[in-house]
Design a protein around this motif. Structure first.
Motif, PDB file in Angstrom:
ATOM      1  N   ASP A  25      27.123 -24.842  81.970  1.00 20.62           N
ATOM      2  CA  ASP A  25      27.323 -25.459  80.664  1.00 20.62           C
ATOM      3  C   ASP A  25      26.007 -25.758  79.944  1.00 20.62           C
ATOM      4  O   ASP A  25      26.001 -26.477  78.946  1.00 20.62           O
ATOM      5  CB  ASP A  25      28.159 -26.731  80.793  1.00 20.62           C
ATOM      6  N   ALA A  26      24.897 -25.241  80.440  1.00 18.53           N
ATOM      7  CA  ALA A  26      23.642 -25.365  79.693  1.00 18.53           C
ATOM      8  C   ALA A  26      23.795 -24.636  78.365  1.00 18.53           C
ATOM      9  O   ALA A  26      24.610 -23.711  78.236  1.00 18.53           O
ATOM     10  CB  ALA A  26      22.485 -24.770  80.497  1.00 18.53           C
ATOM     11  N   SER A  27      23.012 -25.037  77.374  1.00 13.09           N
ATOM     12  CA  SER A  27      23.102 -24.367  76.072  1.00 13.09           C
ATOM     13  C   SER A  27      21.727 -23.904  75.628  1.00 13.09           C
ATOM     14  O   SER A  27      20.741 -24.625  75.756  1.00 13.09           O
ATOM     15  CB  SER A  27      23.711 -25.292  75.014  1.00 13.09           C
ATOM     16  N   PHE A  28      21.685 -22.685  75.124  1.00 17.09           N
ATOM     17  CA  PHE A  28      20.461 -22.068  74.621  1.00 17.09           C
ATOM     18  C   PHE A  28      20.667 -21.751  73.145  1.00 17.09           C
ATOM     19  O   PHE A  28      21.698 -21.190  72.770  1.00 17.09           O
ATOM     20  CB  PHE A  28      20.153 -20.782  75.382  1.00 17.09           C
ATOM     21  N   SER A  29      19.692 -22.094  72.314  1.00 11.56           N
ATOM     22  CA  SER A  29      19.873 -21.814  70.886  1.00 11.56           C
ATOM     23  C   SER A  29      18.538 -21.594  70.198  1.00 11.56           C
ATOM     24  O   SER A  29      17.536 -22.234  70.522  1.00 11.56           O
ATOM     25  CB  SER A  29      20.628 -22.960  70.193  1.00 11.56           C
ATOM     26  N   VAL A  30      18.555 -20.669  69.233  1.00  8.95           N
ATOM     27  CA  VAL A  30      17.407 -20.434  68.345  1.00  8.95           C
ATOM     28  C   VAL A  30      17.715 -21.221  67.077  1.00  8.95           C
ATOM     29  O   VAL A  30      18.152 -20.667  66.083  1.00  8.95           O
ATOM     30  CB  VAL A  30      17.236 -18.933  68.048  1.00  8.95           C
ATOM     31  N   ALA A  31      17.502 -22.510  67.129  1.00 11.39           N
ATOM     32  CA  ALA A  31      18.073 -23.422  66.139  1.00 11.39           C
ATOM     33  C   ALA A  31      17.259 -23.567  64.857  1.00 11.39           C
ATOM     34  O   ALA A  31      17.630 -24.344  63.974  1.00 11.39           O
ATOM     35  CB  ALA A  31      18.251 -24.800  66.779  1.00 11.39           C
ATOM     36  N   TYR A  32      16.172 -22.840  64.724  1.00  7.34           N
ATOM     37  CA  TYR A  32      15.236 -23.055  63.610  1.00  7.34           C
ATOM     38  C   TYR A  32      15.900 -22.975  62.239  1.00  7.34           C
ATOM     39  O   TYR A  32      15.596 -23.754  61.335  1.00  7.34           O
ATOM     40  CB  TYR A  32      14.116 -22.012  63.679  1.00  7.34           C
ATOM     41  N   VAL A  33      16.785 -21.993  62.054  1.00  4.78           N
ATOM     42  CA  VAL A  33      17.345 -21.751  60.732  1.00  4.78           C
ATOM     43  C   VAL A  33      18.092 -22.973  60.203  1.00  4.78           C
ATOM     44  O   VAL A  33      18.187 -23.176  58.980  1.00  4.78           O
ATOM     45  CB  VAL A  33      18.273 -20.510  60.764  1.00  4.78           C
ATOM     46  N   LYS A  34      18.601 -23.802  61.074  1.00  7.07           N
ATOM     47  CA  LYS A  34      19.388 -24.964  60.650  1.00  7.07           C
ATOM     48  C   LYS A  34      18.540 -26.013  59.940  1.00  7.07           C
ATOM     49  O   LYS A  34      19.081 -26.878  59.259  1.00  7.07           O
ATOM     50  CB  LYS A  34      20.097 -25.574  61.856  1.00  7.07           C
ATOM     51  N   VAL A  35      17.218 -25.937  60.111  1.00  3.34           N
ATOM     52  CA  VAL A  35      16.335 -26.860  59.401  1.00  3.34           C
ATOM     53  C   VAL A  35      15.355 -26.083  58.514  1.00  3.34           C
ATOM     54  O   VAL A  35      14.268 -26.567  58.188  1.00  3.34           O
ATOM     55  CB  VAL A  35      15.570 -27.787  60.384  1.00  3.34           C
ATOM     56  N   GLY A  36      15.740 -24.875  58.138  1.00  7.31           N
ATOM     57  CA  GLY A  36      14.948 -24.097  57.195  1.00  7.31           C
ATOM     58  C   GLY A  36      13.671 -23.504  57.765  1.00  7.31           C
ATOM     59  O   GLY A  36      12.738 -23.204  57.014  1.00  7.31           O
ATOM     60  N   THR A  46      22.232 -17.731  62.610  1.00  9.10           N
ATOM     61  CA  THR A  46      23.286 -18.740  62.732  1.00  9.10           C
ATOM     62  C   THR A  46      22.843 -19.958  63.544  1.00  9.10           C
ATOM     63  O   THR A  46      23.425 -21.033  63.406  1.00  9.10           O
ATOM     64  CB  THR A  46      24.539 -18.152  63.405  1.00  9.10           C
ATOM     65  N   GLY A  47      21.848 -19.797  64.407  1.00  6.34           N
ATOM     66  CA  GLY A  47      21.475 -20.892  65.301  1.00  6.34           C
ATOM     67  C   GLY A  47      22.542 -21.186  66.330  1.00  6.34           C
ATOM     68  O   GLY A  47      22.565 -22.263  66.929  1.00  6.34           O
ATOM     69  N   GLU A  48      23.420 -20.219  66.572  1.00  5.93           N
ATOM     70  CA  GLU A  48      24.543 -20.402  67.489  1.00  5.93           C
ATOM     71  C   GLU A  48      24.068 -20.762  68.899  1.00  5.93           C
ATOM     72  O   GLU A  48      23.072 -20.228  69.388  1.00  5.93           O
ATOM     73  CB  GLU A  48      25.347 -19.095  67.553  1.00  5.93           C
ATOM     74  N   ARG A  49      24.799 -21.657  69.539  1.00  2.59           N
ATOM     75  CA  ARG A  49      24.503 -22.018  70.922  1.00  2.59           C
ATOM     76  C   ARG A  49      25.106 -20.983  71.870  1.00  2.59           C
ATOM     77  O   ARG A  49      26.235 -20.540  71.696  1.00  2.59           O
ATOM     78  CB  ARG A  49      25.075 -23.395  71.257  1.00  2.59           C
ATOM     79  N   ILE A  50      24.312 -20.624  72.873  1.00  2.00           N
ATOM     80  CA  ILE A  50      24.770 -19.679  73.903  1.00  2.00           C
ATOM     81  C   ILE A  50      24.857 -20.448  75.211  1.00  2.00           C
ATOM     82  O   ILE A  50      23.914 -21.148  75.591  1.00  2.00           O
ATOM     83  CB  ILE A  50      23.781 -18.516  74.072  1.00  2.00           C
ATOM     84  N   SER A  51      25.956 -20.331  75.917  1.00  3.54           N
ATOM     85  CA  SER A  51      26.111 -21.050  77.179  1.00  3.54           C
ATOM     86  C   SER A  51      25.286 -20.385  78.277  1.00  3.54           C
ATOM     87  O   SER A  51      24.901 -19.211  78.185  1.00  3.54           O
ATOM     88  CB  SER A  51      27.579 -21.067  77.599  1.00  3.54           C
ATOM     89  N   GLY A  52      25.037 -21.156  79.333  1.00  5.57           N
ATOM     90  CA  GLY A  52      24.370 -20.581  80.490  1.00  5.57           C
ATOM     91  C   GLY A  52      25.149 -19.413  81.049  1.00  5.57           C
ATOM     92  O   GLY A  52      24.569 -18.422  81.509  1.00  5.57           O
TER      93      GLY A  52
END
Length: 271
Positions: A128-139, A165-171
């Protein structure tokens, strides 16, 4: 102020834990400077065979501290660039460390946290770990090698989607993609990583340093370039005392013992 990284030894395994749990182990300048220094020290210690990188508490690393990033908006471009380079130097330090580095991921590995996990040579993650390239969500746009590391496992289209999208990917999904070596139940990532690291630490350190470099080089080298590097390293390894011990142990029908061959970092291949 508490130490940015907690340091523990488990036999030949060095465990380095990001120690900022109140901010889900968001990155700090102190962490940027501490991790490369600790990796350099580990390379000079013949008693350390492998390194495990993890986070204190329920998150691996939430990435950059948005409060700090907001402050950097007012800085001159060259100053902002210098700050990014300190992050990138840390990623280079993980990649260039001659000893294997294993990430143990529980909870979130977001933004640069994802990059740190994927910069490691192997990755153990909770389902249930989550990996995300979340940068786009804060511009913002990715840094710390996120796009380079992800492109080794996914198509350009999937990479673009994850970054846009910054989508979260599960482990579990990361394991399916081939980016995770061991998929474990929640709470078991660190113990599994230490067990894996301890097993690897018994191996021939100089040969393993060469193997690490070969594995990292293979993703972008041409066949001829890789053949050349393999030839160089095989020639070096054949003349090494580690090969004498390993081959001798095979013929003697015993387990190889490389502990007596541990040398300081000046004898370890420089990657």
């Amino acid at each position: 102020m508490s130490e940015p990284i907690l340091v523990q030894r488990d036999g030949a395994v060095l465990v380095l834990s990001n120690n900022n749990p109140r901010a889900r182990n968001a990155l700090t300048p102190e962490f940027f400077s501490a991790l490369p220094a600790l990796l350099t020290q580990a390379q000079t210690d013949p008693g350390i065979g492998t390194i495990v990188l993890t986070g204190v508490g329920s998150s691996f690393c939430a990435g950059g501290d948005l409060h700090r990033l907001a402050q950097r908006r007012t800085m001159a471009p060259e100053v902002r660039r210098a700050n990014i380079e300190s992050l990138h130097d840390m990623i280079r330090a993980i990649q260039n460390c001659s000893k294997p580095v294993i990430a143990a991921v529980e909870g979130a590995a977001a933004g640069a946290g994802l990059s740190i996990a994927m910069a490691c040579d192997m990755l153990v993650a909770a389902r249930d770990a989550s990996f995300s390239v979340a940068y786009v969500k804060v511009g913002l746009t990715p840094d710390a090698g996120a796009t380079a590391f992800l492109s080794e496992f996914v198509s350009r289209q999937v990479l673009t989607e994850l970054c846009l999208t910054g989508e979260r990917i599960s482990g579990e999904r990361m394991h399916t993609l081939g980016a995770v070596n061991r998929l474990v139940d929640t709470g078991d990532a660190l113990s599994t990583a230490i067990s894996l690291a301890a097993s690897i630490a018994r191996g021939p350190q100089r040969a393993m340093a060469r193997i690490k470099h070969l594995s990292r080089h293979a993703s972008w080298a041409t066949l001829e370039e890789q053949l050349e590097l393999e030839a160089q390293y095989m020639s070096q390894s054949l003349g090494d005392d580690e090969a004498a011990e390993g081959i001798g142990a095979f013929f003697d029908k015993r387990s190889a013992n490389y502990s007596a061959l541990r040398h300081s970092a000046d004898k370890t291949p420089c990657l």
